[in-house]
Design a protein around this motif. Structure first.
Motif, PDB file in Angstrom:
ATOM      1  N   HIS A   1       0.799  -1.279   0.086  1.00  0.00           N
ATOM      2  CA  HIS A   1       0.061  -0.086  -0.024  1.00  0.00           C
ATOM      3  C   HIS A   1       0.728   1.436  -0.118  1.00  0.00           C
ATOM      4  O   HIS A   1       2.010   1.133   0.265  1.00  0.00           O
ATOM      5  CB  HIS A   1      -0.872   0.001   1.054  1.00  0.00           C
ATOM      6  CG  HIS A   1      -0.248   0.243   2.649  1.00  0.00           C
ATOM      7  ND1 HIS A   1      -0.088  -0.866   3.273  1.00  0.00           N
ATOM      8  CD2 HIS A   1       0.383   1.414   3.174  1.00  0.00           C
ATOM      9  CE1 HIS A   1       0.657  -0.174   4.372  1.00  0.00           C
ATOM     10  NE2 HIS A   1       0.645   1.062   4.401  1.00  0.00           N
TER      11      HIS A   1
ATOM     12  N   ARG B   1       0.151   5.400   1.296  1.00  0.00           N
ATOM     13  CA  ARG B   1      -0.809   6.300   1.646  1.00  0.00           C
ATOM     14  C   ARG B   1      -0.178   7.783   1.680  1.00  0.00           C
ATOM     15  O   ARG B   1       1.245   7.640   2.027  1.00  0.00           O
ATOM     16  CB  ARG B   1      -1.241   5.683   2.941  1.00  0.00           C
ATOM     17  CG  ARG B   1      -1.953   4.446   3.195  1.00  0.00           C
ATOM     18  CD  ARG B   1      -2.709   4.272   4.251  1.00  0.00           C
ATOM     19  NE  ARG B   1      -3.426   2.859   4.242  1.00  0.00           N
ATOM     20  CZ  ARG B   1      -3.157   1.619   4.828  1.00  0.00           C
ATOM     21  NH1 ARG B   1      -1.882   1.709   5.350  1.00  0.00           N
ATOM     22  NH2 ARG B   1      -4.030   0.787   4.607  1.00  0.00           N
TER      23      ARG B   1
ATOM     24  N   ASP C   1      -5.343   6.371   0.911  1.00  0.00           N
ATOM     25  CA  ASP C   1      -4.811   5.203   0.287  1.00  0.00           C
ATOM     26  C   ASP C   1      -4.584   5.605  -1.249  1.00  0.00           C
ATOM     27  O   ASP C   1      -5.618   5.387  -2.077  1.00  0.00           O
ATOM     28  CB  ASP C   1      -5.898   4.012   0.300  1.00  0.00           C
ATOM     29  CG  ASP C   1      -5.223   2.741  -0.383  1.00  0.00           C
ATOM     30  OD1 ASP C   1      -3.956   2.803  -0.692  1.00  0.00           O
ATOM     31  OD2 ASP C   1      -5.871   1.650   0.029  1.00  0.00           O
TER      32      ASP C   1
END
Length: 273
Positions: free
Chosen positions: A57, A59, A64
């Motif tokens: 991921h 961020r 996100d």
């Protein structure tokens, strides 16, 4: 804060970036170092979503980034500006128009296509050029500039996006030593004055130690170093560069004070000062 968690990118089973986890605070100037093919460019392009992560991921302040689509993704790319090694300017257009392209996310497309830029946009673009000592070249075709001048135009284009983070992908790789210093001074000045976070891919340890507040090192797509520039010892360089280490280790190249970045009313009006 920029947060990368286990970010990977694979091509035909080969990992260009392999499980990188990294947090970068607002206002940091982070150098990303490593030999050619270490995954530096792929890492930055994933942050901007020009390359899609295979896993993990990304961020920014809790948003996100890997889930963004459509208009939200275009907005992110405006907030997360890119500066490329090869400048990515339109050579047949004048310098001012190239910089104004950084305002596309804030201008209706039909107005941009017709060259109907607002006076505010023009003032912001001219101010950015002046801050990078390029105001006198506003009416000149971009392909008539030197490499260092073109890179400063590219940085001005990134600056008028009003970004929160700038990703500079080997911005000085094709420049001579004098223009290298000018471009790095420009990035350092922007970082100091506006508090814009900068991630800058570099091959030279001299530049990383002289300009960056923090350095992260990649080797074969993995994060193998994360620390202060002073910790970039010869041993650390060997781990990162192997046989190339003697070419990259040397005395720190300290900034010469940076290009002046005076306050400007147009910039202040839109939150640059």
């Amino acid at each position: 804060m920029l947060d990368l968690g286990g970010v990977s990118r694979r091509y035909s089973g080969r990992a260009a970036v392999d499980g990188v986890s990294l947090s970068v605070g607002r206002g940091e100037f982070v150098g990303v170092i490593g030999r050619s093919g270490a995954g530096k460019s792929t890492l930055l392009r994933m942050v901007n979503r020009l390359v899609e992560p295979s896993a993990g991921h990304i961020r920014w302040d809790g948003t996100d980034v890997t889930a963004l689509r459509g208009r939200a993704l275009r907005d992110w790319r405006a907030r997360c500006a890119m500066v490329f090694q090869q400048f990515n300017l339109s050579g047949r257009l004048d310098v001012l128009t190239n910089v104004l392209m950084g305002r596309l996310n804030r201008t209706p497309l039909h107005r941009a296509l017709l060259g109907l830029w607002s006076e505010e946009d023009r003032a912001i673009a001219l101010s950015a050029l002046e801050q990078l000592d390029m105001g006198a070249f506003a009416a000149q075709r971009a392909d008539r500039l030197s490499g260092g001048q073109q890179q400063r135009v590219a940085i001005a284009r990134a600056l008028v996006q009003e970004p929160e983070i700038i990703l500079a992908d080997e911005p000085v790789a094709s420049l001579d030593p004098r223009n290298t210093r000018v471009v790095m001074d420009a990035l350092a000045g922007i970082n100091r004055r506006y508090g814009i976070t900068i991630l800058c891919n570099l091959h030279s340890l001299d530049l990383a130690r002289g300009y960056c507040s923090r350095v992260v090192g990649l080797s074969a797509g993995r994060l193998v170093f994360d620390g202060a520039p002073a910790a970039l010892t010869e041993a650390a360089a060997r781990e990162l560069y192997g046989l190339e280490a003697p070419e990259t280790v040397g005395p720190a190249a300290m900034p010469a004070g940076g290009i002046p970045v005076p306050a400007h009313p147009a910039m202040s009006a839109v939150g640059f000062a």
